[in-house]
Design a protein around this motif. Sequence first.
Motif, short mmCIF file in Angstrom:
data_model
loop_
_atom_site.label_atom_id
_atom_site.label_comp_id
_atom_site.label_asym_id
_atom_site.label_seq_id
_atom_site.Cartn_x
_atom_site.Cartn_y
_atom_site.Cartn_z
N ARG A 278 0.74 -1.30 0.03
CA ARG A 278 -0.19 -0.11 0.01
C ARG A 278 0.70 0.46 0.01
NH1 ARG A 278 -2.61 -3.88 -0.26
NH2 ARG A 278 -4.52 -4.24 0.19
N ASP A 279 1.98 1.31 0.59
CA ASP A 279 3.02 2.01 0.33
C ASP A 279 4.58 1.65 -0.20
OD1 ASP A 279 3.61 0.44 2.99
OD2 ASP A 279 4.18 2.04 3.89
N ILE A 280 4.44 1.06 -0.96
CA ILE A 280 5.68 0.50 -1.00
C ILE A 280 6.54 1.64 -1.65
CG2 ILE A 280 7.24 -1.37 -2.39
CD1 ILE A 280 5.91 -1.67 -0.12
N GLY A 281 6.51 2.36 -2.81
CA GLY A 281 6.17 3.65 -3.33
C GLY A 281 6.52 4.77 -2.87
N THR A 282 5.69 4.84 -2.39
CA THR A 282 5.58 6.43 -0.97
C THR A 282 6.80 6.25 -0.14
OG1 THR A 282 3.98 5.52 -0.20
CG2 THR A 282 3.41 6.87 -2.10
N VAL A 283 6.43 5.06 0.92
CA VAL A 283 7.31 4.94 2.06
C VAL A 283 8.44 3.80 2.32
CG1 VAL A 283 6.71 4.56 4.47
CG2 VAL A 283 5.12 5.78 3.50
N VAL A 284 7.59 2.93 2.24
CA VAL A 284 9.15 2.08 2.03
C VAL A 284 10.32 1.91 0.94
CG1 VAL A 284 9.73 -0.78 1.60
CG2 VAL A 284 7.31 0.41 2.74
N LEU A 285 10.63 2.25 -0.25
CA LEU A 285 11.44 2.51 -1.11
C LEU A 285 10.32 3.72 -1.67
CD1 LEU A 285 10.60 -1.25 -2.38
CD2 LEU A 285 12.64 -0.59 -0.61
N PRO A 286 10.90 4.66 -1.76
CA PRO A 286 10.75 6.28 -2.47
C PRO A 286 11.60 5.60 -3.30
CG PRO A 286 11.65 6.55 -0.11
CD PRO A 286 11.74 5.03 -0.04
N HIS A 287 12.60 5.20 -3.67
CA HIS A 287 13.37 5.50 -5.21
C HIS A 287 13.69 4.69 -5.63
CE1 HIS A 287 15.19 9.42 -2.77
NE2 HIS A 287 15.54 8.41 -1.46
N ALA A 288 12.77 3.80 -5.44
CA ALA A 288 11.96 2.54 -5.70
C ALA A 288 12.58 2.77 -7.47
CB ALA A 288 10.66 2.03 -5.92
N LYS B 67 8.04 2.66 -10.05
CA LYS B 67 6.67 2.51 -9.23
C LYS B 67 5.17 2.55 -10.30
CE LYS B 67 9.09 5.41 -5.91
NZ LYS B 67 8.47 6.51 -5.70
N ILE B 68 4.65 1.23 -9.55
CA ILE B 68 3.08 1.28 -10.23
C ILE B 68 2.07 1.16 -9.17
CG2 ILE B 68 1.57 -0.47 -11.23
CD1 ILE B 68 4.63 -1.42 -12.59
N PHE B 69 1.15 2.00 -10.05
CA PHE B 69 -0.61 2.30 -8.92
C PHE B 69 -1.29 1.13 -9.76
CE2 PHE B 69 -3.91 3.91 -6.81
CZ PHE B 69 -3.70 3.64 -5.44
N LEU B 70 -1.84 -0.08 -8.77
CA LEU B 70 -2.36 -0.34 -10.19
C LEU B 70 -3.99 -0.53 -9.36
CD1 LEU B 70 -1.79 -2.95 -11.45
CD2 LEU B 70 -1.95 -4.44 -10.27
N THR B 71 -4.72 -0.61 -10.27
CA THR B 71 -6.35 -0.01 -9.12
C THR B 71 -7.08 -1.05 -10.34
OG1 THR B 71 -7.87 1.10 -8.09
CG2 THR B 71 -6.83 1.94 -10.35
N ALA B 72 -8.58 -0.77 -10.29
CA ALA B 72 -9.98 -1.22 -10.84
C ALA B 72 -11.02 -0.59 -10.12
CB ALA B 72 -9.60 -2.68 -11.16
N ALA B 73 -11.91 -0.74 -10.97
CA ALA B 73 -13.63 -0.41 -9.99
C ALA B 73 -13.52 -0.96 -9.01
CB ALA B 73 -14.17 -0.28 -11.19
N ALA C 180 4.31 7.58 -9.22
CA ALA C 180 3.90 6.25 -10.21
C ALA C 180 3.22 6.33 -11.25
CB ALA C 180 3.04 5.68 -9.13
N VAL C 181 3.37 5.35 -12.28
CA VAL C 181 2.06 5.01 -13.05
C VAL C 181 1.21 4.48 -12.38
CG1 VAL C 181 1.97 4.24 -15.02
CG2 VAL C 181 4.84 5.12 -14.40
N LEU C 182 -0.20 5.21 -13.22
CA LEU C 182 -1.18 4.28 -12.78
C LEU C 182 -2.13 3.80 -14.12
CD1 LEU C 182 -3.92 5.01 -11.45
CD2 LEU C 182 -4.62 6.78 -12.77
N LEU C 183 -1.93 2.43 -13.74
CA LEU C 183 -2.74 1.28 -14.07
C LEU C 183 -4.21 0.44 -13.96
CD1 LEU C 183 -1.68 -0.64 -17.00
CD2 LEU C 183 -0.49 -2.21 -15.53
N ASP C 184 -4.80 1.25 -14.82
CA ASP C 184 -6.64 0.27 -14.24
C ASP C 184 -6.81 -0.69 -15.10
OD1 ASP C 184 -9.00 0.26 -14.14
OD2 ASP C 184 -9.38 2.42 -13.76
N THR C 185 -7.54 -1.62 -14.17
CA THR C 185 -7.23 -3.22 -14.74
C THR C 185 -8.13 -3.81 -14.39
OG1 THR C 185 -7.29 -4.17 -12.71
CG2 THR C 185 -4.75 -3.64 -13.44
N SER C 186 -9.77 -3.11 -14.76
CA SER C 186 -10.75 -2.61 -14.50
C SER C 186 -10.93 -3.94 -16.47
CB SER C 186 -11.74 -1.78 -14.82
OG SER C 186 -11.46 -0.59 -13.27
#
Length: 227
Positions: free
Chosen positions: A128-138, A141-147, A196-202
Amino acid sequence: MPISVAIDGPAGAGKSTIARSAASRLGFIYVDTGAIYRACALACTQAGITPENEAAVREKLTQLTPELRFIEGVQHILINGEDVSDRIRTPEISAVTSAFAAMPCVREFLLGFQRDTAQRQNVIMDGRDIGTVVLPHADVKIFLTAAPEERARRRAAELEAKGQPVVFDEILRAINERDKADMSRSTAPLRQAEDAVLLDTSSLDAKAAEDAVIALIKEKCGGEICG
Ligand code: CDP
């Protein structure tokens, strides 16, 4: 420096399925950080400790040694040497994990552990927080979502395949509740990192989503990787 790929997103967006198969294609380790939070929630619950009792949770954490083992590419989570990979997947533990995960002491306890894991090997880490807190220099970074309805449909199919009883409205309600808890907490809330790149998998099936993730990783990491 090992390569790190951070995949964040809400429950049921397909993170684990996609991250696992993308990691196996690339020869990376897939790290499911949700399992580590679930294991802490399980250990506290088994000891009769609820998230309301912060002092008891803190005390319990001092007695816990989490460990990840990767057996034929499959992550196993151990707590004090005991493999709890199956026992963390019950609906009861799913329901209580968000409340434990909202506690700053739990997040702090697991932060170093997650960073150490990423420092040792190429990883795709989901949470939930890998790109924002755990590995900010990853590196990626991908934000994966769907409806929400689509995520509930996938969860229902997963449970059905395991022969478990399915009430769609219940599943949708649990997903919405978990999203709300994860997004509204003050410590490390679920949100998309700015880079992060937003990827909507709906409307994508698992294979199409996996291909999109691999393409992004290759685009960012160039010729260093193959898969
Ligand atoms: O797989 P699923 O989407 O059901 O959830 P999970 O990834 O196993 O995570 C279970 C819960 O742990 C989430 O609802 C979050 O509350 C928490 N979690 C977190 O706070 N931070 C992470 N990096 C991973 C999970």
